[in-house]
Design a protein around this motif. Sequence first.
Motif, mmCIF file in Angstrom:
data_model
loop_
_atom_site.group_PDB
_atom_site.id
_atom_site.type_symbol
_atom_site.label_atom_id
_atom_site.label_comp_id
_atom_site.label_asym_id
_atom_site.label_seq_id
_atom_site.Cartn_x
_atom_site.Cartn_y
_atom_site.Cartn_z
ATOM 1 N N TYR A 95 81.032 67.140 69.944
ATOM 2 C CA TYR A 95 81.629 66.415 68.825
ATOM 3 C C TYR A 95 83.137 66.647 68.783
ATOM 4 O O TYR A 95 83.625 67.723 69.151
ATOM 5 N N ALA A 96 83.848 65.623 68.301
ATOM 6 C CA ALA A 96 85.256 65.813 67.968
ATOM 7 C C ALA A 96 85.296 66.612 66.668
ATOM 8 O O ALA A 96 84.519 66.361 65.745
ATOM 9 N N LEU A 97 86.193 67.588 66.624
ATOM 10 C CA LEU A 97 86.309 68.445 65.452
ATOM 11 C C LEU A 97 87.554 68.045 64.662
ATOM 12 O O LEU A 97 88.679 68.223 65.132
ATOM 13 N N TYR A 98 87.340 67.475 63.478
ATOM 14 C CA TYR A 98 88.440 67.115 62.590
ATOM 15 C C TYR A 98 88.355 67.961 61.326
ATOM 16 O O TYR A 98 87.291 68.483 60.968
ATOM 17 N N THR A 99 89.480 68.088 60.653
ATOM 18 C CA THR A 99 89.498 68.782 59.361
ATOM 19 C C THR A 99 90.362 68.001 58.378
ATOM 20 O O THR A 99 91.198 67.177 58.774
ATOM 21 N N GLN A 100 90.136 68.295 57.119
ATOM 22 C CA GLN A 100 90.959 67.723 56.048
ATOM 23 C C GLN A 100 91.397 68.885 55.161
ATOM 24 O O GLN A 100 90.700 69.255 54.213
ATOM 25 N N ASP A 107 87.740 70.396 54.350
ATOM 26 C CA ASP A 107 86.555 69.727 54.877
ATOM 27 C C ASP A 107 86.584 69.844 56.390
ATOM 28 O O ASP A 107 87.615 69.553 57.021
ATOM 29 N N VAL A 108 85.485 70.287 56.963
ATOM 30 C CA VAL A 108 85.339 70.362 58.422
ATOM 31 C C VAL A 108 84.393 69.243 58.830
ATOM 32 O O VAL A 108 83.290 69.114 58.302
ATOM 33 N N ILE A 109 84.837 68.408 59.781
ATOM 34 C CA ILE A 109 84.122 67.174 60.111
ATOM 35 C C ILE A 109 83.736 67.160 61.582
ATOM 36 O O ILE A 109 84.569 67.444 62.463
ATOM 37 N N PHE A 110 82.476 66.809 61.856
ATOM 38 C CA PHE A 110 81.972 66.662 63.221
ATOM 39 C C PHE A 110 81.749 65.172 63.466
ATOM 40 O O PHE A 110 80.959 64.537 62.777
ATOM 41 N N TYR A 111 82.469 64.636 64.439
ATOM 42 C CA TYR A 111 82.536 63.190 64.696
ATOM 43 C C TYR A 111 82.016 62.938 66.102
ATOM 44 O O TYR A 111 82.431 63.602 67.057
ATOM 45 N N ASN A 112 81.086 61.986 66.266
ATOM 46 C CA ASN A 112 80.410 61.869 67.559
ATOM 47 C C ASN A 112 81.108 60.981 68.588
ATOM 48 O O ASN A 112 80.532 60.666 69.618
ATOM 49 N N ASP A 113 82.348 60.608 68.345
ATOM 50 C CA ASP A 113 83.164 59.906 69.341
ATOM 51 C C ASP A 113 84.289 60.847 69.750
ATOM 52 O O ASP A 113 85.184 61.146 68.942
ATOM 53 N N LEU A 130 78.491 65.076 60.422
ATOM 54 C CA LEU A 130 78.341 66.133 59.415
ATOM 55 C C LEU A 130 79.711 66.500 58.862
ATOM 56 O O LEU A 130 80.693 66.532 59.600
ATOM 57 N N ARG A 131 79.738 66.779 57.556
ATOM 58 C CA ARG A 131 80.968 67.231 56.888
ATOM 59 C C ARG A 131 80.597 68.414 55.995
ATOM 60 O O ARG A 131 79.609 68.368 55.258
ATOM 61 N N ALA A 132 81.374 69.481 56.091
ATOM 62 C CA ALA A 132 81.114 70.670 55.286
ATOM 63 C C ALA A 132 82.410 71.168 54.672
ATOM 64 O O ALA A 132 83.481 71.060 55.282
ATOM 65 N N THR A 167 96.925 80.897 57.197
ATOM 66 C CA THR A 167 95.663 80.372 56.668
ATOM 67 C C THR A 167 94.571 80.440 57.719
ATOM 68 O O THR A 167 94.808 80.150 58.885
ATOM 69 N N MET A 168 93.361 80.822 57.282
ATOM 70 C CA MET A 168 92.201 80.820 58.167
ATOM 71 C C MET A 168 91.001 80.281 57.403
ATOM 72 O O MET A 168 90.851 80.538 56.205
ATOM 73 N N ILE A 169 90.188 79.505 58.091
ATOM 74 C CA ILE A 169 88.900 79.126 57.520
ATOM 75 C C ILE A 169 87.810 79.643 58.452
ATOM 76 O O ILE A 169 88.018 79.774 59.670
ATOM 77 N N ALA A 170 86.657 79.967 57.886
ATOM 78 C CA ALA A 170 85.521 80.466 58.666
ATOM 79 C C ALA A 170 84.277 79.709 58.206
ATOM 80 O O ALA A 170 83.811 79.894 57.074
ATOM 81 N N LEU A 171 83.784 78.834 59.065
ATOM 82 C CA LEU A 171 82.610 78.008 58.748
ATOM 83 C C LEU A 171 81.387 78.604 59.438
ATOM 84 O O LEU A 171 81.327 78.705 60.661
ATOM 85 N N LYS A 172 80.404 78.973 58.647
ATOM 86 C CA LYS A 172 79.182 79.583 59.194
ATOM 87 C C LYS A 172 78.276 78.506 59.794
ATOM 88 O O LYS A 172 78.113 77.435 59.232
#
Length: 285
Positions: A95-100, A107-113, A130-132, A167-172
């Motif tokens: 997945y392409a990994l995007y964030t907002q 928001d952490v976004i998983f994009y299938n293109d 998926l968006r988390a 800044t750091m984010i940690a997504l489980k």
Amino acid sequence: MKKIFVTAALVLAFMVTGQAQIVTPQASPKAVIEQKVGLTDVKIEYSRPSARGRSVYGELVPFGRMWRTGANANTIISFSNDVVIAGKTLKAGHYALYTQPKADSWDVIFYNDTNNWGLPEKYDDSKEVLRASVKPEFLSRPVETLTIGVNGLDNDYAFLEIAWEKTMIALKFEVPTKKMAMQSIDAVISGPSANDLFSAAQYYYQSNGDQNKALVWMNQAIAKFPNSADVPFYFLRQKSLIQAKLGDKKGAIETAKLSLAASEKAGNADYVKMNKDSINEWSRK
């Protein structure tokens, strides 16, 4: 003659110079991270920009806007098995990994293109798998170069970490280690599968090994099917060949007839012909 040699040398030098390429370091060098979490392989490919005295979040990366989460081509994250993020299942794949980024949450976004240079020219909501949401953490020591990794490793989970500036984010994300381990244990405890036994028997037949042992394995493979009608035609074909090599032509013909019926039912013309040819051959001896 000397003039010809000089001219040829100049032409050759021009050709070599013309083919040379200037090599310089990338402003945002590429990185590849590979990490096993439990029994799941995770891979991240991304380009790493550096701050170089710039303010990152809120300026270089504006709050509230979609961010490519890296530089250049898509940042790509891959999982070899399904994982669970924020209670939702993300299927195995890349997945392409995007964030907002926002001041108080990301928001952490998983994009299938994954074939975009940065963000898609036209964002397609249907490709957002998926968006988390995750809370950012403040770092006491600044991170000069964007760093993405997998940390906090456990057999059943890990954290996708993105750190830059302060800044750091940690997504489980959770991995199916227990399920996979139990399946592996059950498979070993219950013994070899029908395909395992077939492969072993086939190898012994082809390599002129112990044919009696090969026949035992083929019978065990066939016995794995509760319904005799479900036994594959190629299983029966292999058994008939082993029987014939052992000199049991009568048994080989009986088994070949079963394989013939099964291959006719399956519509496999090659096996139909092979079985008919073998039956004719063994009947003459």
